[in-house]
Structure formats: C-alpha cells, structure tokens
Design a protein around this motif. Structure first.
Motif, PDB file in Angstrom:
ATOM      1  N   VAL A 128       4.585   3.239   2.533  1.00 57.06           N
ATOM      2  CA  VAL A 128       4.168   2.442   1.516  1.00 57.06           C
ATOM      3  C   VAL A 128       4.141   3.276   0.290  1.00 57.06           C
ATOM      4  O   VAL A 128       3.536   4.081   0.183  1.00 57.06           O
ATOM      5  CB  VAL A 128       2.645   1.726   1.737  1.00 57.06           C
ATOM      6  N   ALA A 129       4.743   2.375  -0.893  1.00 53.83           N
ATOM      7  CA  ALA A 129       4.527   3.011  -2.242  1.00 53.83           C
ATOM      8  C   ALA A 129       4.063   2.116  -3.460  1.00 53.83           C
ATOM      9  O   ALA A 129       4.620   0.993  -3.172  1.00 53.83           O
ATOM     10  CB  ALA A 129       5.633   3.710  -2.472  1.00 53.83           C
ATOM     11  N   LEU A 130       3.473   2.377  -4.453  1.00 50.85           N
ATOM     12  CA  LEU A 130       3.370   1.506  -5.588  1.00 50.85           C
ATOM     13  C   LEU A 130       4.574   2.117  -6.265  1.00 50.85           C
ATOM     14  O   LEU A 130       4.558   3.157  -6.805  1.00 50.85           O
ATOM     15  CB  LEU A 130       1.947   2.091  -6.175  1.00 50.85           C
ATOM     16  N   THR A 131       5.380   1.012  -6.506  1.00 51.43           N
ATOM     17  CA  THR A 131       6.764   1.390  -6.975  1.00 51.43           C
ATOM     18  C   THR A 131       6.694   0.974  -8.668  1.00 51.43           C
ATOM     19  O   THR A 131       7.829   1.285  -9.375  1.00 51.43           O
ATOM     20  CB  THR A 131       7.953   0.733  -6.399  1.00 51.43           C
ATOM     21  N   GLY A 132       5.721   0.040  -8.976  1.00 57.87           N
ATOM     22  CA  GLY A 132       5.666  -0.380 -10.452  1.00 57.87           C
ATOM     23  C   GLY A 132       4.376  -0.807 -10.791  1.00 57.87           C
ATOM     24  O   GLY A 132       3.533  -1.582  -9.982  1.00 57.87           O
ATOM     25  N   ASP A 133       4.047  -0.522 -11.976  1.00 60.56           N
ATOM     26  CA  ASP A 133       2.896  -1.309 -12.977  1.00 60.56           C
ATOM     27  C   ASP A 133       3.581  -1.143 -14.294  1.00 60.56           C
ATOM     28  O   ASP A 133       3.156  -0.491 -15.052  1.00 60.56           O
ATOM     29  CB  ASP A 133       1.820  -0.553 -12.662  1.00 60.56           C
ATOM     30  N   PHE A 134       4.313  -2.483 -14.556  1.00 56.83           N
ATOM     31  CA  PHE A 134       5.046  -2.426 -15.696  1.00 56.83           C
ATOM     32  C   PHE A 134       5.229  -3.848 -16.180  1.00 56.83           C
ATOM     33  O   PHE A 134       5.482  -4.649 -15.626  1.00 56.83           O
ATOM     34  CB  PHE A 134       6.514  -1.593 -15.397  1.00 56.83           C
ATOM     35  N   GLU A 135       4.876  -4.066 -17.797  1.00 59.43           N
ATOM     36  CA  GLU A 135       5.261  -5.324 -18.196  1.00 59.43           C
ATOM     37  C   GLU A 135       4.754  -6.283 -17.467  1.00 59.43           C
ATOM     38  O   GLU A 135       5.270  -7.490 -17.224  1.00 59.43           O
ATOM     39  CB  GLU A 135       6.595  -5.562 -18.854  1.00 59.43           C
ATOM     40  N   GLY A 136       3.440  -6.228 -16.962  1.00 60.31           N
ATOM     41  CA  GLY A 136       2.845  -7.541 -16.226  1.00 60.31           C
ATOM     42  C   GLY A 136       3.380  -7.730 -14.756  1.00 60.31           C
ATOM     43  O   GLY A 136       2.919  -8.744 -14.243  1.00 60.31           O
ATOM     44  N   VAL A 137       4.104  -6.736 -14.383  1.00 53.88           N
ATOM     45  CA  VAL A 137       4.253  -6.820 -12.829  1.00 53.88           C
ATOM     46  C   VAL A 137       4.192  -5.687 -12.177  1.00 53.88           C
ATOM     47  O   VAL A 137       4.330  -4.619 -12.433  1.00 53.88           O
ATOM     48  CB  VAL A 137       6.015  -6.891 -12.712  1.00 53.88           C
ATOM     49  N   VAL A 138       3.336  -5.960 -10.992  1.00 48.71           N
ATOM     50  CA  VAL A 138       2.913  -4.699 -10.194  1.00 48.71           C
ATOM     51  C   VAL A 138       4.011  -5.026  -8.851  1.00 48.71           C
ATOM     52  O   VAL A 138       3.968  -5.943  -8.143  1.00 48.71           O
ATOM     53  CB  VAL A 138       1.417  -4.779  -9.784  1.00 48.71           C
ATOM     54  N   THR A 139       4.495  -3.662  -8.345  1.00 46.83           N
ATOM     55  CA  THR A 139       5.387  -3.866  -7.265  1.00 46.83           C
ATOM     56  C   THR A 139       4.850  -2.711  -6.303  1.00 46.83           C
ATOM     57  O   THR A 139       4.509  -1.666  -6.622  1.00 46.83           O
ATOM     58  CB  THR A 139       6.855  -3.521  -7.666  1.00 46.83           C
ATOM     59  N   VAL A 140       5.025  -3.248  -4.952  1.00 46.40           N
ATOM     60  CA  VAL A 140       4.612  -2.401  -3.741  1.00 46.40           C
ATOM     61  C   VAL A 140       5.674  -2.289  -2.974  1.00 46.40           C
ATOM     62  O   VAL A 140       6.473  -3.440  -2.676  1.00 46.40           O
ATOM     63  CB  VAL A 140       3.375  -2.898  -3.133  1.00 46.40           C
ATOM     64  N   GLY A 141       6.155  -1.219  -2.583  1.00 44.87           N
ATOM     65  CA  GLY A 141       7.365  -1.060  -1.478  1.00 44.87           C
ATOM     66  C   GLY A 141       6.915  -0.590  -0.234  1.00 44.87           C
ATOM     67  O   GLY A 141       5.908  -0.011  -0.052  1.00 44.87           O
ATOM     68  N   ALA A 142       7.584  -1.172   0.757  1.00 43.81           N
ATOM     69  CA  ALA A 142       7.188  -0.810   2.268  1.00 43.81           C
ATOM     70  C   ALA A 142       8.714  -0.486   3.045  1.00 43.81           C
ATOM     71  O   ALA A 142       9.496  -1.021   2.821  1.00 43.81           O
ATOM     72  CB  ALA A 142       6.536  -1.933   3.032  1.00 43.81           C
ATOM     73  N   ALA A 143       8.437   0.604   3.803  1.00 40.73           N
ATOM     74  CA  ALA A 143       9.496   0.808   4.563  1.00 40.73           C
ATOM     75  C   ALA A 143       9.531   0.772   5.953  1.00 40.73           C
ATOM     76  O   ALA A 143       8.330   0.931   6.628  1.00 40.73           O
ATOM     77  CB  ALA A 143       9.718   2.545   4.305  1.00 40.73           C
ATOM     78  N   PHE A 144      10.877   0.670   6.592  1.00 39.37           N
ATOM     79  CA  PHE A 144      10.889   0.464   8.132  1.00 39.37           C
ATOM     80  C   PHE A 144      12.109   0.977   8.821  1.00 39.37           C
ATOM     81  O   PHE A 144      12.968   1.155   7.994  1.00 39.37           O
ATOM     82  CB  PHE A 144      11.062  -1.207   8.234  1.00 39.37           C
ATOM     83  N   ASP A 145      12.092   1.256   9.992  1.00 39.41           N
ATOM     84  CA  ASP A 145      13.182   1.810  10.610  1.00 39.41           C
ATOM     85  C   ASP A 145      13.930   0.655  11.208  1.00 39.41           C
ATOM     86  O   ASP A 145      15.183   0.867  11.573  1.00 39.41           O
ATOM     87  CB  ASP A 145      12.993   2.763  11.917  1.00 39.41           C
ATOM     88  N   THR A 146      13.334  -0.620  11.454  1.00 37.52           N
ATOM     89  CA  THR A 146      14.173  -1.651  11.921  1.00 37.52           C
ATOM     90  C   THR A 146      13.797  -2.797  10.962  1.00 37.52           C
ATOM     91  O   THR A 146      12.996  -2.989  10.141  1.00 37.52           O
ATOM     92  CB  THR A 146      13.645  -1.976  13.502  1.00 37.52           C
TER      93      THR A 146
END
Length: 173
Positions: A128-146
C-alpha cells in the motif's frame, strides 16, 4: 443636471444592493454560521489492512463526510505530483481516488498517519502507498501478485472506505 446624476447613482445603488441581498440565502443575513466538527473538505487520516479467512481488507479512514471514491485497476502506480513510479512489488495495481479530499490541514500540515509506502505479506494484498495529496485529490495505491477481485464498501460512524480483495484461488490462509 447634477440632480439627475445623483438620483441615477442612488437608484443604481438601491438596485445593486437589492441584487446582492437576493443572493444571500434566507436566514443567513446576520445569523452566525453553524458550527460543525466535520471539516469542510474530507481529510484522509489513515490507511490500514487486515487478513481474513477468504479475503484481505484495506480500510481508508476519513475525518468529515466521505467524499466520492473511485477504484480503478492500473498498469502501474505513480506519484501524482511528480509522476515517478511507486516502488511497490506486484504485477497488478489498484488506484483509489478520493475527491474532494486532502491529507493535510489548512496550514499544510499532514493529518495522514498511515503508511506512505509499505510491503504487506498477505495472501492477496502485497503493498500500500499514499500516492497523492494534490489539488483536492488523495490517491492510495494497492499492489497484488494476482489480478484482484474486489468489492468496495462505504462505512459510516466513523467514516471509512473499504476494499475487500478475494484471496487467489487455491490460497490457504
């Protein structure tokens, strides 16, 4: 002649004042603004996860009203402002976008207490990663092997967004 200009100026002032007054909501003039403990913009304060018998769960905690959220499978994760690739292991990725939202307060201080980048040894969820907090948008990324098979939930009191990811076929927990 001077009397006409003065009369015209007074009439214009009355019309302008009436027009401005018409745009104020009823009951708002002279009334104090209602107090609310919830921030005007939703604040993303944490991301956490857990493993269950048949699925892994990712939870994003929000202070304030839960904003609209989208979840999309993407080929790779990138940090929003810089465009740099997020160094999470995995072959499949989900991008979770909350908007309008922020992970910082009005003074610019972070209110997010979750992981910025973490590897996770669960059957489905690998990072899991916090990928953004920019211009009113927060993005979180999640990673998987499948390829993730997931469902989402909006839960309240407290406000949170949940992604449940099914364990891969043949996985033993």
């Amino acid at each position: 002649m001077h009397h006409r200009h003065t009369l015209a100026a007074v009439a214009a002032g009355i019309l302008l004042t009436a027009g401005i007054g018409a745009t104020v909501p009823a009951g708002a003039a002279g009334a104090p603004a209602p107090r609310s403990s919830a921030p005007a913009t939703a604040l993303v304060v944490d991301a956490r996860w857990g493993g269950h018998t048949a699925f892994d769960r990712l939870v994003i905690d929000v202070r304030g009203k839960l904003p609209p959220v989208t979840v999309h499978q993407v080929r790779s994760l990138h940090y929003d402002a810089s465009g740099k690739k997020v160094p999470l292991p995995g072959k499949y990725f989900l991008e979770i976008r909350l908007s309008p939202a922020a992970a910082h307060d009005a003074a610019g201080r972070s209110v997010y207490h979750g992981p910025r980048l973490v590897r996770i040894p669960l059957p489905a969820l690998k990072g899991v990663a916090l990928t953004g907090d920019f211009e009113g948008v927060v993005t979180v990324g999640a990673a998987f092997d499948t390829k993730p098979e997931f469902k989402t939930l909006r839960l309240h009191a407290p406000e949170r967004f949940v992604v449940d990811i099914a364990h891969p076929v043949g996985c033993r927990s």
